[in-house]
Structures are given as C-alpha cells and as structure tokens.
Motif scaffolding. Structure first.
Motif, PDB file in Angstrom:
ATOM      1  N   THR A 444       0.813  -1.345   0.286  1.00 27.09           N
ATOM      2  CA  THR A 444       0.185   0.091  -0.326  1.00 27.09           C
ATOM      3  C   THR A 444       0.787   0.929   0.079  1.00 27.09           C
ATOM      4  OG1 THR A 444      -1.808  -1.334   1.276  1.00 27.09           O
ATOM      5  CG2 THR A 444      -2.113   1.304   1.187  1.00 27.09           C
ATOM      6  N   ASN A 445       2.122   1.257   0.506  1.00 29.51           N
ATOM      7  CA  ASN A 445       2.825   2.537   1.064  1.00 29.51           C
ATOM      8  C   ASN A 445       3.867   2.536  -0.433  1.00 29.51           C
ATOM      9  OD1 ASN A 445       2.080   2.942   3.681  1.00 29.51           O
ATOM     10  ND2 ASN A 445       3.837   1.238   4.499  1.00 29.51           N
ATOM     11  N   PHE A 446       3.836   1.731  -1.334  1.00 34.05           N
ATOM     12  CA  PHE A 446       4.097   1.823  -2.556  1.00 34.05           C
ATOM     13  C   PHE A 446       3.559   1.971  -3.515  1.00 34.05           C
ATOM     14  CE2 PHE A 446       5.594  -0.743  -6.200  1.00 34.05           C
ATOM     15  CZ  PHE A 446       6.792  -0.928  -6.537  1.00 34.05           C
ATOM     16  N   VAL A 447       2.079   2.247  -3.307  1.00 40.34           N
ATOM     17  CA  VAL A 447       1.193   1.820  -4.356  1.00 40.34           C
ATOM     18  C   VAL A 447       1.460   3.896  -4.136  1.00 40.34           C
ATOM     19  CG1 VAL A 447      -1.097   2.135  -5.728  1.00 40.34           C
ATOM     20  CG2 VAL A 447       0.722   0.057  -5.259  1.00 40.34           C
ATOM     21  N   ASN A 448       0.676   3.921  -3.053  1.00 39.39           N
ATOM     22  CA  ASN A 448       1.106   5.327  -2.309  1.00 39.39           C
ATOM     23  C   ASN A 448       1.996   6.329  -2.713  1.00 39.39           C
ATOM     24  OD1 ASN A 448      -2.266   4.641  -1.394  1.00 39.39           O
ATOM     25  ND2 ASN A 448      -1.577   4.664   0.504  1.00 39.39           N
ATOM     26  N   ASP A 449       3.074   5.806  -3.017  1.00 37.26           N
ATOM     27  CA  ASP A 449       3.176   6.627  -2.624  1.00 37.26           C
ATOM     28  C   ASP A 449       4.566   7.022  -4.168  1.00 37.26           C
ATOM     29  OD1 ASP A 449       6.796   8.474  -1.777  1.00 37.26           O
ATOM     30  OD2 ASP A 449       7.455   6.608  -3.196  1.00 37.26           O
ATOM     31  N   GLY A 450       3.612   6.362  -4.986  1.00 36.19           N
ATOM     32  CA  GLY A 450       3.988   6.239  -6.339  1.00 36.19           C
ATOM     33  C   GLY A 450       3.369   6.991  -6.651  1.00 36.19           C
TER      34      GLY A 450
END
Length: 560
Positions: A444-450
């Motif tokens: 989730t953090n990986f996608v939200n960051d992008g």
C-alpha cells in the motif's frame, strides 16, 4: 373357485450400457461392506434436485459463494497484491477502447480481462468491481454446469459439480497455495479450470443421450475450446489434448461433432470480430511468450507426484473394480479419463507455476463415482470392500476440494470485514477498497508513494506507464491508458534477453515512465535496466523521485 391377482412386478431400472445385470438379493444376505456401499449409493443417487426445495438450496449455495466473493472485492488481500493490477490495468484499457495484443502486450487473452471489465462497469470503475466480475463469472459457469449436466449426472453429483465450479472460479486465494492466504491472482487460471471441468462433463459420457442432447453438448465443448483460446493459450492446448484423448470415453456421433464445430465457429467468429479479424498481433505475442517462458521442472516435481499421480492411481483403481465386475466399457472409459486428466493436470501445474494441488481432481472424482455407482452391489462378493475403498477415496477428493474452497471464502470474508479495518487504504478514490494486509501491507505504501509522485507532475491528458511488474497508476488515477506497453512484466515469463518487446512498443506513447527503486518482482531487479535502460535514458528525462519511485517524462514534452 376364487381367483387371486398376482402381485405387480416392477422392473428394475436399466443399468448403464456396458454394465452387467444387477445382482439382487435380500438385505440379510449382504455382507457389511456391501451394506455400507449400498447405503452410500442410495445417498449418492438421491434425487435432490428433482424437488423445488433441493434446487432452491443449490441456487442459494452458489449465490452465497459468489456473493461472498463480490463482497470481499480486494479488501484483506495478503499476497500477490500486485497481480490485481494486471487485471485492473487490462480491464481499464478495454473499457477505454484498447484491444489486447493490438493496442498493448498481454500474456493472457482478452477474455481474462473481460470479467473484471464487466465488474468495473457494474461498480462505476471502483476496484470493488474486481470481486463483482469474478463473482459473476463463477455464477455463470455454475449455471452452465447445471444445464449441461442435467442429463449427464444424477442429483447429488450434479449439485456437487455446480458447487465445485463456483468455488474453483471464485475462491479468493492463489491456486496451489494455502486457502488461508488470500490473494487476487490467478483469476484467469481459475476460469480455465472451471471451463475444462465443463469439457470433462460433456466428453466423459457415461450415459446414452438423445441426438439433441449430444448436439448441445457439442455446442458447449466447442464454445469452451474457443473461449480458452482467448483466455489462456496453455489451457487451450490442454483442452485440445483432452478432447482427443477422451474420444474413447463415449460413443461418437455426427450430432456431437456438428455441435462442437458449430459452437467453436460461432464463438471464434465473435472473438475475431472484436479484434478486426486480424490474429497476427496475438500470434506475435504468443511467440514472444513461448520463447521467454522458463520452466523449473525440478521445482514442480513434488506437486506433480502429489496430485496428478494420486489422481491417476484413484482412477485406475476404479477402472480395475469395473473390470473385475465385467464392465469392459466402464473400465476403458475410466482408465482413459484418469490418465488423460492426470497428464493435463500435471501440464497445467507446470504452466501455471502452482506449488501443489490439482483443481480438476474433484470433477474427475465426481464423474468416476457416478460411473462406479451405476451398478450397486447385491450379494456378498470379494469386491465389496474394494468398492467401498474407491468411494471413500473419491469422497476424500471431493470433500477436500470443497473444504478448501469454503475455507478460502470464509477466510477472505473474515479478513475483508475485520483485518482490513485496521490497515491503510490506497490514496485513490477508485482504489479505496483495495486494502492489502499481512505480508503485503507494505505494498500500500509502495503504491501510494507512486500515486503521489504522478499527481505532482501530471497534466491533463497525460499518460503513464510503469517498468514494475504491473502498472497501478493509469487505472488508480483514472488516467487515459497509453497505447502500447504491457499489463505485466516478469523476466522468464513475459520476456527474456532474446524474446522481448521492442522498446518502442513497450514504452508506447506514454508521457511518463515510473521506475521503482525496489521492484515488486525480483526477476526485474537486474534485467529491466540492462535491457531497457538505454532507451529510457535517451528518450526520457528524469523529473523527480520519491521514497520508492523515480519519474521520467518524454523529452519532447519537457522541451515544450
């Protein structure tokens, strides 16, 4: 003299063709194994679907299974969450007018994305539509099984067959893994197994049917084969293998083959019309996939021996039982079906990268028990215990598979209703219901960051592609999908050093390129930069970066 009327003689039901006459005896004469088997047969042959209540219960069970999948959606997923964006990206492209193979590269066919596309349409493009699409597909496949099997299976076997279809098509877990580990991946593999089960139901014919029934059965199998061609090519190859291998399992008629040709031709024409009757892009993509696909045979040998071999042994044992009972036709049919389905199951395990299991086992077990129970045991004889053992082993296949599906559904529902409540959501209106938990919660953090990085630099009308395993940004931000690109990138599966997309086709007409600092798939770490890094540097300019991503814009756009 008074006359007496002789008692009415009720003839016994006719046995299946090829089976010897029934041996009738009194219950007192039956030995214990025969009595147990007789009770089991009576339960198995109970006409549960002849009453409106029984049919209503079956419909309620199938609706509950599919409704559970629709409710879960993408909440509470534990593993392989990036696989969901493969389906979401492909479906989003199709909803925006793009066609698989023609407008973008894909490792699966157009029909792999179709259920998700329909689900997104139903959910007004919200990610909850992922579950809607899979639930709808499961219900339609179960209904297909019911109408196809009404004249081919008795009540309880048909009910179990339909329930198994619904579980196989909708279970929110990865095939070959624990049902207690929720995952959104392999939906297309689940559809393929359900469709192959429909082929088995028609091709393994225990009963003599009317020409009309054989024709419509052929229509069904022809449609299955055409659908698999545009779903997943390895499943299509297995369908062709099973179609040929199972020819000895029933009497072949011109009506069956006429229906098969008609069903295949009609579906093929419809799908070809969608792609403009040009199959060359599809063939080109399949050639890349065939060359790039790397198999690890040693890694899969345990799965093959534990599933396919055991299934084959069960079918051969059932065939030997019928041979001992002088049922030559049943012996031949079950032996051929057992060997063919075991081989197909092993090939699918290799092609799908499954760690264990054989989803076709439950369907073959139902068909085998239906055939073995065609002739109940009468007087005591040495095969009673053998018969009981066959029924017990077949029941183990059936109960194990149904229990696995029920566990996957209940576990997915629990995690969606409880675990997902305490996990962060993705920062997108369309992805608000996509909540990874457990091992995949960092995704989730990986996608939200992008997503935040793209929002910072995007302009109206911009398109974006990703050099990660999948692209979560076009759909997640409701951006128009860029022509070109791929729905999934995995070294050794969709490309390698020799068999790969040209850089021009991979980058397509994207305005932005998102490059992860740590790839979500380990095969990309040392391969993306080596193969496509030079093109990225020469055609795109780096604009910025975040914790997990770097963003690049096409150079002519930068100058403008």
């Amino acid at each position: 003299m008074a006359t007496t009327t002789p008692p009415e003689i009720v003839p016994a039901p006719d046995p299946l063709p090829g089976a010897p006459d029934r041996e009738m005896t009194t219950p007192a004469a039956a030995d214990a194994p025969s009595a147990i088997v007789s009770k089991f047969i009576a339960l198995w042959n109970y006409p549960i679907l002849r009453s409106p209540i029984g049919l209503a219960v079956l419909i309620a069970i199938v609706v509950a299974i599919c409704g559970c999948r629709a409710w879960i959606g993408l909440a509470g997923m534990q593993e392989y969450c990036h696989d969901a964006f493969m389906m979401l990206d492909g479906a989003w492209r199709m909803l925006n007018g793009q066609r698989p193979h023609i407008d973008f590269f894909t490792n699966v066919g157009m029909l792999a994305y179709a259920p998700t596309a329909v689900g997104l349409w139903m959910a007004h493009n919200h990610a909850q539509g992922f579950g809607y699409g899979q639930a709808l597909a499961g219900f339609l496949l179960a209904a297909w099984a019911y109408f196809l099997g009404r004249k081919r299976l008795s009540g309880l076997p048909l009910a179990l067959f339909c329930i198994a279809i619904a579980f196989v098509a909708t279970a929110p877990s990865a095939l070959g893994f624990s049902p207690l580990r929720t995952a959104p991946g392999m939906t297309y593999n689940r559809y393929a197994y359900a469709l192959l089960a429909l082929l088995l139901l028609e091709a393994i014919g225990w009963r003599d049917l009317s020409n009309r029934a054989r024709f419509w059965g052929g229509i069904s199998t022809g449609a299955v084969i055409a659908i698999l061609l545009f779903l997943k090519i390895s499943a299509f190859a297995c369908a062709i293998f099973l179609l040929v291998a199972l020819i000895p399992c029933q009497r072949q008629t011109t009506h069956r083959w006429a229906g098969l040709v008609a069903g295949f031709a009609a579906c093929l024409a419809a799908f070809c019309a969608y792609v403009g009757f040009d199959m060359r892009p599809m063939i080109h993509d399949l050639r890349i996939l065939a060359g790039a696909r790397h198999f690890w045979f040693a890694y899969r040998v345990d799965a093959i021996f534990q599933s396919a071999i055991l299934l084959c042994a069960f079918a051969i044992a059932a065939a030997l039982l019928l041979y001992a009972r002088n049922d030559r036709r049943g012996f031949r049919s079950i032996a051929v079906a057992g060997i063919a389905v075991s081989i197909a199951g092993a090939l699918l395990i290799l092609g799908n990268y499954e760690l264990a299991g054989c989803p076709l086992a439950i369907f073959l077990a139902i068909l085998v028990i239906e055939r073995v129970n065609a002739r109940p045991i009468g007087r005591p004889h040495p095969f009673g215990l053998f018969h009981a053992s066959i029924l017990l082993l077949g029941s183990a296949f059936i109960i194990g598979s149904l229990a696995s599906g029920a566990m996957a559904a209940s576990n997915g529902l629990y995690r969606a209703l409880w675990k997902a409540r305490f996990a962060p959501e993705m920062h997108s209106r369309l992805l608000s219901g996509f909540v990874p938990v457990g091992p995949d919660q960092p995704y989730t953090n990986f996608v939200n960051d992008g997503l935040g990085l793209v929002k910072k630099y995007r302009r109206p009308g911009d398109t974006v592609m990703s050099l990660d395993f999948t692209n979560p940004f076009s759909y997640g931000l409701a951006m128009p999908p860029a022509p070109g690109g791929a729905t999934v990138l995995q070294y050794g599966s969709t490309f390698d050093n020799v068999h790969r997309l040209s850089a021009e086709r991979l980058f397509g007409k994207a305005d932005f390129v998102m490059l992860p600092k740590n790839f979500s798939d380990p095969t990309l770490k040392d391969t993306i930069g080596r193969i496509y890094g030079l093109y990225l540097e020469s055609h795109f300019t780096k604009l910025g970066e975040s914790r997990f991503w770097s963003i690049f814009r096409k150079k002519e756009d930068v100058t403008n």
